[in-house]
Write a protein that holds these residues in place. Structure first.
Motif, PDB file in Angstrom:
ATOM      1  N   HIS A 158       0.858  -1.088   0.328  1.00 32.34           N
ATOM      2  CA  HIS A 158       0.029  -0.105   0.009  1.00 32.34           C
ATOM      3  C   HIS A 158       0.823   1.376   0.043  1.00 32.34           C
ATOM      4  O   HIS A 158       2.004   1.135   0.268  1.00 32.34           O
ATOM      5  CB  HIS A 158      -1.134  -0.009   1.211  1.00 32.34           C
ATOM      6  CG  HIS A 158      -0.059   0.073   2.412  1.00 32.34           C
ATOM      7  ND1 HIS A 158       0.868  -0.501   2.774  1.00 32.34           N
ATOM      8  CD2 HIS A 158      -0.312   1.219   3.479  1.00 32.34           C
ATOM      9  CE1 HIS A 158       1.126  -0.304   3.960  1.00 32.34           C
ATOM     10  NE2 HIS A 158       0.463   0.991   4.403  1.00 32.34           N
ATOM     11  N   ARG A 159       0.260   2.298  -0.498  1.00 32.68           N
ATOM     12  CA  ARG A 159       0.964   3.521  -0.402  1.00 32.68           C
ATOM     13  C   ARG A 159       1.330   4.227   1.028  1.00 32.68           C
ATOM     14  O   ARG A 159       0.283   3.806   1.965  1.00 32.68           O
ATOM     15  CB  ARG A 159       0.256   4.568  -1.372  1.00 32.68           C
ATOM     16  CG  ARG A 159       0.281   4.209  -2.802  1.00 32.68           C
ATOM     17  CD  ARG A 159      -0.276   5.437  -3.597  1.00 32.68           C
ATOM     18  NE  ARG A 159      -0.280   5.126  -5.078  1.00 32.68           N
ATOM     19  CZ  ARG A 159       0.898   5.252  -5.843  1.00 32.68           C
ATOM     20  NH1 ARG A 159       1.842   5.827  -5.308  1.00 32.68           N
ATOM     21  NH2 ARG A 159       0.824   4.951  -7.280  1.00 32.68           N
ATOM     22  N   SER A 165       4.693   5.805  -2.689  1.00 28.59           N
ATOM     23  CA  SER A 165       4.896   4.449  -2.475  1.00 28.59           C
ATOM     24  C   SER A 165       6.496   4.258  -1.998  1.00 28.59           C
ATOM     25  O   SER A 165       7.151   4.811  -2.826  1.00 28.59           O
ATOM     26  CB  SER A 165       4.599   3.635  -3.625  1.00 28.59           C
ATOM     27  OG  SER A 165       4.860   2.127  -3.751  1.00 28.59           O
ATOM     28  N   TRP A 169       9.672  -1.090  -7.022  1.00 28.75           N
ATOM     29  CA  TRP A 169       9.245  -2.455  -7.550  1.00 28.75           C
ATOM     30  C   TRP A 169      10.256  -3.069  -8.443  1.00 28.75           C
ATOM     31  O   TRP A 169      10.422  -4.126  -8.772  1.00 28.75           O
ATOM     32  CB  TRP A 169       7.853  -2.461  -7.993  1.00 28.75           C
ATOM     33  CG  TRP A 169       7.003  -1.961  -6.833  1.00 28.75           C
ATOM     34  CD1 TRP A 169       5.970  -1.039  -6.714  1.00 28.75           C
ATOM     35  CD2 TRP A 169       6.624  -2.794  -5.766  1.00 28.75           C
ATOM     36  NE1 TRP A 169       5.539  -0.971  -5.668  1.00 28.75           N
ATOM     37  CE2 TRP A 169       5.748  -1.939  -4.781  1.00 28.75           C
ATOM     38  CE3 TRP A 169       7.118  -3.909  -5.247  1.00 28.75           C
ATOM     39  CZ2 TRP A 169       5.246  -2.450  -3.763  1.00 28.75           C
ATOM     40  CZ3 TRP A 169       6.716  -4.389  -3.938  1.00 28.75           C
ATOM     41  CH2 TRP A 169       5.814  -3.545  -3.169  1.00 28.75           C
ATOM     42  N   ALA A 186      -4.839  -2.742  -3.633  1.00 28.03           N
ATOM     43  CA  ALA A 186      -5.188  -1.513  -4.262  1.00 28.03           C
ATOM     44  C   ALA A 186      -4.393  -1.130  -5.328  1.00 28.03           C
ATOM     45  O   ALA A 186      -4.625  -0.571  -6.396  1.00 28.03           O
ATOM     46  CB  ALA A 186      -5.357  -0.549  -3.105  1.00 28.03           C
ATOM     47  N   GLN A 187      -2.985  -1.738  -5.057  1.00 26.61           N
ATOM     48  CA  GLN A 187      -1.988  -1.069  -5.917  1.00 26.61           C
ATOM     49  C   GLN A 187      -1.518  -2.166  -6.781  1.00 26.61           C
ATOM     50  O   GLN A 187      -0.409  -2.445  -7.566  1.00 26.61           O
ATOM     51  CB  GLN A 187      -0.770  -0.664  -5.264  1.00 26.61           C
ATOM     52  CG  GLN A 187      -1.065   0.434  -4.500  1.00 26.61           C
ATOM     53  CD  GLN A 187      -1.432   1.693  -5.315  1.00 26.61           C
ATOM     54  OE1 GLN A 187      -1.038   1.975  -6.268  1.00 26.61           O
ATOM     55  NE2 GLN A 187      -2.332   2.583  -4.653  1.00 26.61           N
ATOM     56  N   GLU A 190      -0.506  -2.076 -10.496  1.00 25.28           N
ATOM     57  CA  GLU A 190       0.616  -0.939 -10.903  1.00 25.28           C
ATOM     58  C   GLU A 190       2.000  -1.983 -10.185  1.00 25.28           C
ATOM     59  O   GLU A 190       3.000  -1.821 -10.938  1.00 25.28           O
ATOM     60  CB  GLU A 190       0.509   0.220  -9.786  1.00 25.28           C
ATOM     61  CG  GLU A 190       1.925   1.294  -9.697  1.00 25.28           C
ATOM     62  CD  GLU A 190       1.750   2.101  -8.702  1.00 25.28           C
ATOM     63  OE1 GLU A 190       2.597   2.381  -7.958  1.00 25.28           O
ATOM     64  OE2 GLU A 190       0.568   2.573  -8.518  1.00 25.28           O
ATOM     65  N   ILE A 191       1.782  -2.776  -9.318  1.00 20.80           N
ATOM     66  CA  ILE A 191       2.971  -3.382  -8.714  1.00 20.80           C
ATOM     67  C   ILE A 191       3.410  -4.521  -9.722  1.00 20.80           C
ATOM     68  O   ILE A 191       4.472  -4.839  -9.901  1.00 20.80           O
ATOM     69  CB  ILE A 191       2.538  -4.177  -7.149  1.00 20.80           C
ATOM     70  CG1 ILE A 191       2.485  -2.919  -6.393  1.00 20.80           C
ATOM     71  CG2 ILE A 191       3.594  -5.006  -7.015  1.00 20.80           C
ATOM     72  CD1 ILE A 191       1.767  -3.452  -5.028  1.00 20.80           C
TER      73      ILE A 191
END
Length: 262
Positions: A158-159, A165, A169, A186-187, A190-191
């Motif tokens: 999570h942010r 963040s 990654w 939630a991410q 993106e991850i």
């Protein structure tokens, strides 16, 4: 239960705060010292994910203060939680700050310890089983194995509160070590995209574990490239952990003989 030769449990003096981990979910995974703290505390300041059966172990006259942080919902600010701990301790209460997992693994335990230190309040840290390691193990995925890896990366998915963040990654992908992600849902798109840009193949084994060690646990085996689609199809939500790397693919070797968690 009295165990011959077992060390005496420490006194919990009035005016102290104990920062304790309740483990990954199942109340049977409490440490002996955390169980002791629950049974003697005057005030229990607890997170949303602490099992209600743990709280039922408290004294009849104990006071409960719920300060759980849940993604996307109104939650207490960390400074407010710090103030509650300090104020209660200064009233001469035995204050237990009870968190899911381990207070020093993505649990803000360090923030609270520093606030207590600055206020001159004595405190004790009681580690707990962290969900990323215990949840993966109980689902049949070792954090390390001689055949796959000798290191593992634990990362918060999570942010931070300021919207940034903390994890790079792409850099983590280049380490070539399995990842265990906390609070990643939630991410997740993106991850997973960033990990692939960093060099991890789309066919890298991956798994999602929702509500680890509880009756609601669900495990979805996948790959890095298919993780987001599989999570959506299976309606995987929080709380979840994600395991990415060779160790996530070892589970099938154990399932025929591994006793289920119940």
């Amino acid at each position: 239960m009295k165990l011959e030769g077992f060390p005496d449990l420490p006194d919990f003096p009035p005016g102290e705060v104990w920062l304790a981990g309740a483990g990954p979910g199942d109340p049977r995974l409490l440490t002996v010292l955390a169980l002791h703290a629950v049974t003697v505390a005057d005030d229990i300041v607890h997170d949303a994910l602490v099992d209600p059966r743990v709280l039922k172990l408290a004294r009849d006259d104990a006071e409960f203060i719920k300060v759980g942080k849940r993604g996307g919902r109104p939650s207490p600010h960390q400074r407010d939680i710090n103030e509650i701990l300090i104020e209660r301790a200064r009233l001469g209460r035995r204050v237990l700050r009870l968190k899911g997992g381990d207070p020093f693994v993505f649990g803000r335990g360090w923030d609270e310890a520093m606030a207590l230190h600055a206020a001159g309040v004595r405190f004790r840290v009681i580690p707990g089983l962290t969900s990323g390691l215990a949840g993966a193990a109980l689902a049949g995925m070792p954090a390390t194995s001689r055949d796959t890896n000798h290191a593992v990366v634990l990362a918060a998915g999570h942010r931070a509160e300021d919207g940034t963040s903390a994890a790079d990654w792409e850099a983590l992908a280049r380490l070539g070590q399995p990842l265990i992600l906390y609070m990643p849902m939630a991410q997740l798109p993106e991850i997973t995209a960033a990990l692939q840009r960093g060099g991890l193949g789309a066919d890298t084994p991956a798994a999602l574990i929702q509500s680890a060690t509880t009756r609601a646990e669900r495990v979805v085996e996948s790959t890095l490239g298919a993780l987001v689609v599989d999570a959506a199809r299976e309606k995987i939500g929080s709380p979840s952990i994600v395991v990415i790397g060779a160790n996530a693919g070892l589970r099938r070797q154990l399932l025929s003989s591994m006793v289920g968690w119940s």
